[in-house]
Structures are given as structure tokens and as C-alpha cells.
Design an enzyme around this catalytic site. Structure first.
Site, PDB file in Angstrom:
ATOM      1  N   THR A  88       0.886  -1.142   0.000  1.00 10.49           N
ATOM      2  CA  THR A  88       0.000   0.000   0.000  1.00 10.49           C
ATOM      3  C   THR A  88       0.922   1.189   0.000  1.00 10.49           C
ATOM      4  O   THR A  88       2.127   1.025   0.149  1.00 10.49           O
ATOM      5  CB  THR A  88      -0.835  -0.094   1.286  1.00 10.49           C
TER       6      THR A  88
ATOM      7  N   SER B 264     -10.846  -2.386   6.114  1.00  9.25           N
ATOM      8  CA  SER B 264      -9.468  -1.975   5.854  1.00  9.25           C
ATOM      9  C   SER B 264      -8.754  -1.650   7.163  1.00  9.25           C
ATOM     10  O   SER B 264      -9.389  -1.424   8.198  1.00  9.25           O
ATOM     11  CB  SER B 264      -9.490  -0.720   4.978  1.00  9.25           C
TER      12      SER B 264
HETATM   13  O1  DON Z   1      -6.867  -2.000   3.340  1.00 10.84           O
HETATM   14  C1  DON Z   1      -6.060  -2.689   3.936  1.00 10.84           C
HETATM   15  O2  DON Z   1      -6.008  -2.758   5.139  1.00 10.84           O
HETATM   16  C2  DON Z   1      -5.049  -3.494   3.140  1.00 10.84           C
HETATM   17  N1  DON Z   1      -5.572  -3.800   1.852  1.00 10.84           N
HETATM   18  C3  DON Z   1      -3.782  -2.729   3.059  1.00 10.84           C
HETATM   19  C4  DON Z   1      -2.696  -3.504   2.367  1.00 10.84           C
HETATM   20  C5  DON Z   1      -1.351  -3.052   2.684  1.00 10.84           C
HETATM   21  O3  DON Z   1      -1.133  -2.150   3.431  1.00 10.84           O
HETATM   22  C6  DON Z   1      -0.249  -3.822   2.070  1.00 10.84           C
HETATM   23  N2  DON Z   1       1.007  -3.160   2.311  1.00 10.84           N
HETATM   24  N3  DON Z   1       1.970  -3.207   2.709  1.00 10.84           N
END
Ligand code: DON
Length: 570
Positions: A381, A452
Site C-alpha cells: 500500500t 481496511s
Molecule cells: O486496506 C487494507 O487494510 C489493506 N488492503 C492494506 C494492504 C497493505 O497495506 C499492504 N502493504 N503493505
């Protein structure tokens, strides 16, 4: 004392990053600044080119939301591992007059989705179906989110915010060593789910400084710049997306694209001592869990001598395990399930949950359950932070979920689709990619947003925005943001140092205390194990891009040394 401690940390941190090769080296194509201070405006993002575009928009007279829109599109080009137009995110906005809004452009489950869509006939999870390929795609929200933000706050022409990214996609970008490595790691998965994995796979392995040209993406961005919403959710881009879904076994239809709308929500507001904290409400669990963590740590005043001490880490881990038990039980999309927000944020409730914490031993997660009350009673992310010269602040966390999302490249349109469906609880009690478990509150349903952990956050002091913060890291996002606020606001550690400090994480299940490898003193780990913690050393936790606004108005950007993140301002 604080100064002595901080300089000791600085040396330690620099040595550690040199040892692990994480500091920018001269063969890299970009000069990366981990910290910058400027009087008017600041941008901190995961990539130097995205930061540069954000600063250019601000210098051209755009506000922080204009810059955020331009950065979101830029990251879709320069940081394809997580930056996106095929995913979603959350944007927290605070104006200098104190008005704050949260924009939810989280993906949604397609209309044809169903609760058991990832289970086989025996009721078992089908491995990989919710993470790899077209079936794992949620309906993308990013483009609608950017248009919705622009309609309300934008001051420059929308086209001018997309234009710089079109040029980058068309002309190509030089890959950093991290990006070359990420693309090489994803190579076989990208090949396995796409008719053509171009332009992200080439015949040779990628090297630092190779040029990545994204012509199809340039055309898609062109269509978005020309026709806004219809440039993505209708017309040529929609046609390519639906065709790709049909040939790859996906279930997203034109109706899903027509139905997708970003939603304005009221930010969650709480207090940490006398600091006001603004964060993301459901369908993120981030705001609620962050407020619970802060309330949990508040009862004992601590100072900089407590940083990374065994007792502080132990206490944080014990609070975390209780907070994540509530997350698993109660949180989901508020448009589909009732989330007991007020109760979960009630300070008496939170404190009563923390009363079982002992200083001399752990409470095994098997003995920790979600809290109870009378119900009728009432891991890629990316995050970026921006502050403009008027004091408008924007905190955005955006994602494809895992690195390069589902690995699906929409053929002919050149963008990567998310695998956000994995953030639902595909089966109660069975962990997702982040080891998170959930309940019916986060079960799959048509048109529902998956829960999330993304936690775009701001801390406000006496009406002035003080800290703009957020992080990637899946389930570890919330505890990362918590540690930044705790270390900077409570322990008085300067933001740049707080961002570089080693991090830990506990999420109730698994019953494991995760710590960044080679960053904690062996004696600390030994004593945590002696208390009963199951300690596991792991890869870096979170990548924070944050801004601190001094009382005199100076903006200091802090870019995480764990990546190519870059701070710049003017
Ligand atoms: O929305 C969420 O919590 C996850 N899809 C976030 C994914 C994420 O942070 C991956 N990264 N390092």
C-alpha cells in the site's frame, strides 16, 4: 537528556540502514531526501517523482487536494507496486479553519460476489483465489475518488492534475533498485495471470535505471483527463476492463462500474491527552483501533527514557492484542452492518479492557476475547502526506492490497487491478493474507466494502494541525501509526527520528510479537521472551511518510528510510 538519546538513536539508525543497504546509494537514478523543512508547503510520498509533481502543483498555486490528486495519479505510474488507478484508498482532509472531511474511495465487492465465493464444495478456502487473478478484484474506486475530491476542493483544472502523469507514462521512468527488484520478484505471477505481462515484464530481468514506458496507461490517463469519470467507468477504458474480466474469469460488470461512487464520511475524532486526533472511520478499522490503542497507553505518563524499553514494548503489545480482538469481532462496512463505534470508543470500556494487563507476564491470546457489553444498550500500500501554504493538510493511504495487487494488468489499458477482496473475511476465523481473522461483520456481500486497516491520520494541537501521518503495512498500519504518535507526541522524539525508530506489532492472532529484524537489542528480545512473548523477527514494518508542522508554521517532512520515500517542500 532527550538530545543525547536522540543523537544516539540517529547514529544507531544510520549504521543499521547502511548495514542493511537501505540508504540511497550513488547508482540510484534519483537523489532521495529523507527529511526536509520548508516555510510554506511540504509533500512526502513513496517516490521522488511523485513528490516532485506534488510540489510543482503547489508552486503553481494548487491547494493540498489538487496536489494529492496529482500525486495519486503519479504514483499509479511511478510506483506501480501500490500506486494505482485500479485500486482504492482513503483521503483525510483538514482545512486551516478546522473543517475536516474523510473521503472513502475503497473498492467494493462486485454485484455478483457472494459470501462463500472463495470456498470449495467442502467449505474450505480455495488457495490463492482471493489474492491472485481476476476473481480477487474489487471494483476500483480511485478514479471516482479523485474526481469526487476535485469537485469539492479542487482549485486547478482536473486535466492539469493528470497531465504530468500522462507524460511520465508516455516517456517512461527510470526504475530504482527497489522497484527493479519488486518487478523481478513478481515476474512469474504477472506472467501467470496475463495474456501479455508487458510492460511490467521484459525478456531480461529489470536493472536499476532501466526505463519503464507505459504507453497503454498513458492512453488510459488521457481518457480520464478528457472525460473524467466517463474516461474510466464508461467508454474505451470500461470496455477494456470488462473484456479483460470476461477473458480472465472475473465478475466485474458494467453495472458495477456504473454503481461505484466514493463516499464522504465524517472523520473519527478522539483525544490523546490534550491532542485532538482525526482519523479514518469504518470501513477502515484504522481510526477506531488507533483511538483504542492511544486510550490504552494513556494511563501512565512516559518519557523518552521509556522508548523501546522492555516494559513499554510489553505494554504496547498487550494493548494491541486486546484492540485487535475487537477489530476481528465488530468491524465491517458501516453501509452494510452496524458497527458499534460509540461503544468501542467509550473510554470506560477501553480502560476496563486494559485492566487485565499484567506487567510481569503476558495474557495469552487464547485468553483474550473481544469485549462484551449489552448490545441493546445503546501487508503493499502507499501513504502520502501534503500540507499547503494555506495550512490545508491531506493524508492519503491508497492501495492495490498486496504488491501489484491481483497481478492482473488490464489488457490494452495498462493498469493493474487490486486484490482487495482478500480483505474480506472469506470464512469466519480463517486468517487472510495479513493473518487477520474476521466475523460476519466483514463477510462478503454484493456492493459491500471490505474492512481496511488503512489509517490516514492527523493530530491537532489547539486548533493547529501538528502531525499528518499514515503508513502501508496491512494489519501493521494501525500499530505503526500508533507508534509514531506515541513516540513523537508522548515521548517527544523528533518526527524524523520517530519514523526511523525500530517498530513492533501485535495483532492478537497469531499470538506473536513481531519485531523488525536486527533492530532491537538481543537483551530486549530475551527479556520479552522471558515475560512470555512469542517474539518473531521479521522484515520492515510500515513505511511512514509524515509531516510535522512547527508552532512557527515550518513544515518538516519525514520520509521513511525503509524505501525510496522522498520529502520536499518550498
Ligand atoms: O486496506 C487494507 O487494510 C489493506 N488492503 C492494506 C494492504 C497493505 O497495506 C499492504 N502493504 N503493505
Amino acid at each position: 537528556m532527550i538530545n543525547i538519546l536522540i543523537s544516539k538513536y540517529n547514529v544507531l539508525i544510520i549504521l543499521l540502514f547502511i548495514a542493511t543497504g537501505c540508504i540511497h546509494t550513488s547508482q540510484e537514478p534519483y537523489a532521495i531526501e529523507k527529511t526536509a523543512t520548508a516555510p510554506s508547503a511540504m509533500v512526502v510520498t513513496a517516490h521522488p517523482l511523485a513528490t516532485k509533481i506534488g510540489v510543482q502543483i503547489l508552486e503553481a498555486g494548487g491547494n493540498a487536494v489538487d496536489a494529492a490528486i496529482a500525486v495519486q495519479f503519479a504514483l499509479a505510474v511511478v510506483y506501480p507496486v501500490a500506486g494505482n488507478i485500479g485500486g482504492g484508498g482513503f483521503m483525510l482532509i483538514r482545512q486551516s479553519n478546522g473543517e475536516a472531511m474523510a473521503l472513502d474511495y475503497r473498492e467494493k465487492a462486485p454485484v455478483a460476489a457472494s459470501r462463500d465465493m472463495y470456498l470449495d464444495s467442502a467449505g474450505q478456502i480455495i488457495d490463492g483465489l482471493s489474492t491472485l487473478g481476476h476473481r480477487s478484484n474489487g471494483v476500483p474506486g480511485t478514479v471516482d475518488g479523485m474526481i469526487t475530491a476535485h469537485e469539492r476542493y479542487g482549485s486547478m483544472a482536473f486535466r492539469d492534475l493528470v497531465e504530468p502523469s500522462i507524460a511520465l507514462a508516455r516517456n517512461g521512468i527510470l526504475l530504482t533498485s527497489n522497484e527493479a527488484e519488486e518487478l523481478n520478484l513478481a515476474r512469474s505471477a504477472l506472467v501467470s495471470v496475463n495474456q501479455s505481462a508487458a510492460p511490467f515484464v521484459q525478456s531480461e530481468a529489470w536493472q536499476t535505471d532501466d526505463l519503464l514506458v507505459q504507453s497503454d496507461l498513458a492512453h488510459t490517463l488521457e481518457r480520464i483527463a478528457n472525460a473524467c469519470r466517463d474516461g474510466f467507468y464508461r467508454g474505451e477504458t470500461a470496455r477494456l476492463l470488462i473484456e479483460d474480466q470476461q477473458s480472465g474469469g472475473g465478475i466485474i460488470t458494467q453495472q458495477d462500474l456504473d454503481d461505484y461512487h466514493a463516499v464522504w464520511r465524517n472523520p473519527l475524532r478522539g483525544w490523546f491527552r490534550d491532542h485532538e486526533v482525526l482519523s479514518m472511520p469504518p470501513p477502515s478499522s484504522g481510526g477506531i483501533a488507533l483511538m483504542q490503542l492511544l486510550e490504552g497507553i494513556e494511563d501512565q505518563p512516559l518519557d523518552s527514557t521509556d522508548v523501546l524499553s522492555v516494559s513499554t514494548i510489553h505494554r504496547m503489545a498487550e494493548i494491541m492484542r486486546r484492540v485487535y480482538a475487537d477489530r476481528a469481532a465488530y468491524l465491517g462496512d458501516p453501509d452494510h452492518v452496524e458497527v458499534p463505534v460509540d461503544h468501542l470508543l467509550d473510554s470506560l470500556y477501553i480502560r476496563s479492557r486494559m485492566q487485565t494487563i499484567r506487567t510481569d507476564s503476558v495474557t495469552p491470546s487464547g485468553q483474550v476475547q473481544e469485549g462484551n457489553w449489552d448490545m441493546h444498550e445503546s501487508d503493499q500500500t502507499t501513504h502520502f502526506s501534503i500540507v499547503d501554504k494555506q495550512g490545508m493538510a491531506v493524508s492519503v493511504t491508497t492501495t492495490l492490497n498486496l504488491e501489484f495487487g491481483s497481478k492482473v494488468i488490464v489488457q490494452g489499458a495498462g493498469f493493474i487491478m487490486n486484490n482487495e477482496m482478500d480483505d474480506f473475511s472469506a470464512k469466519p476465523g480463517v486468517p487472510n493474507s495479513f493473518g487477520l481473522i474476521g466475523s460476519t461483520a466483514n463477510a462478503i456481500a454484493p456492493g459491500k466494502r471490505m474492512l481496511s486497516s488503512m489509517t490516514p491520520t492527523m493530530v491537532v494541537d489547539h486548533g493547529q494541525t501538528r502531525l499528518v501521518v499514515g503508513s502501508p503495512g496491512g494489519s501493521k498500519i494501525i500499530t505503526t501509526v500508533f507508534q509514531i504518535i506515541f513516540h513523537s507526541m508522548e515521548l517527544g522524539i523528533p518526527l524524523t527520528d520517530a519514523v526511523a525508530l525500530p517498530r513492533m506489532h501485535h495483532q492478537w492472532r497469531p499470538d506473536t510479537l513481531f519485531v523488525e529484524a536486527d533492530r532491537f537489542h538481543p537483551d530486549t528480545l530475551m527479556r520479552l521472551r522471558a515475560l512470555g512473548h512469542h517474539v518473531i523477527e521479521r522484515s520492515p514494518i510500515g513505511r511512514v511518510d509524515a509531516i510535522w508542522i512547527e508552532a512557527n508554521g515550518d513544515r518538516t517532512g519525514a520520509a521513511d528510510p525503509r524505501g525510496d520515500d522522498h520529502a520536499a517542500g518550498y
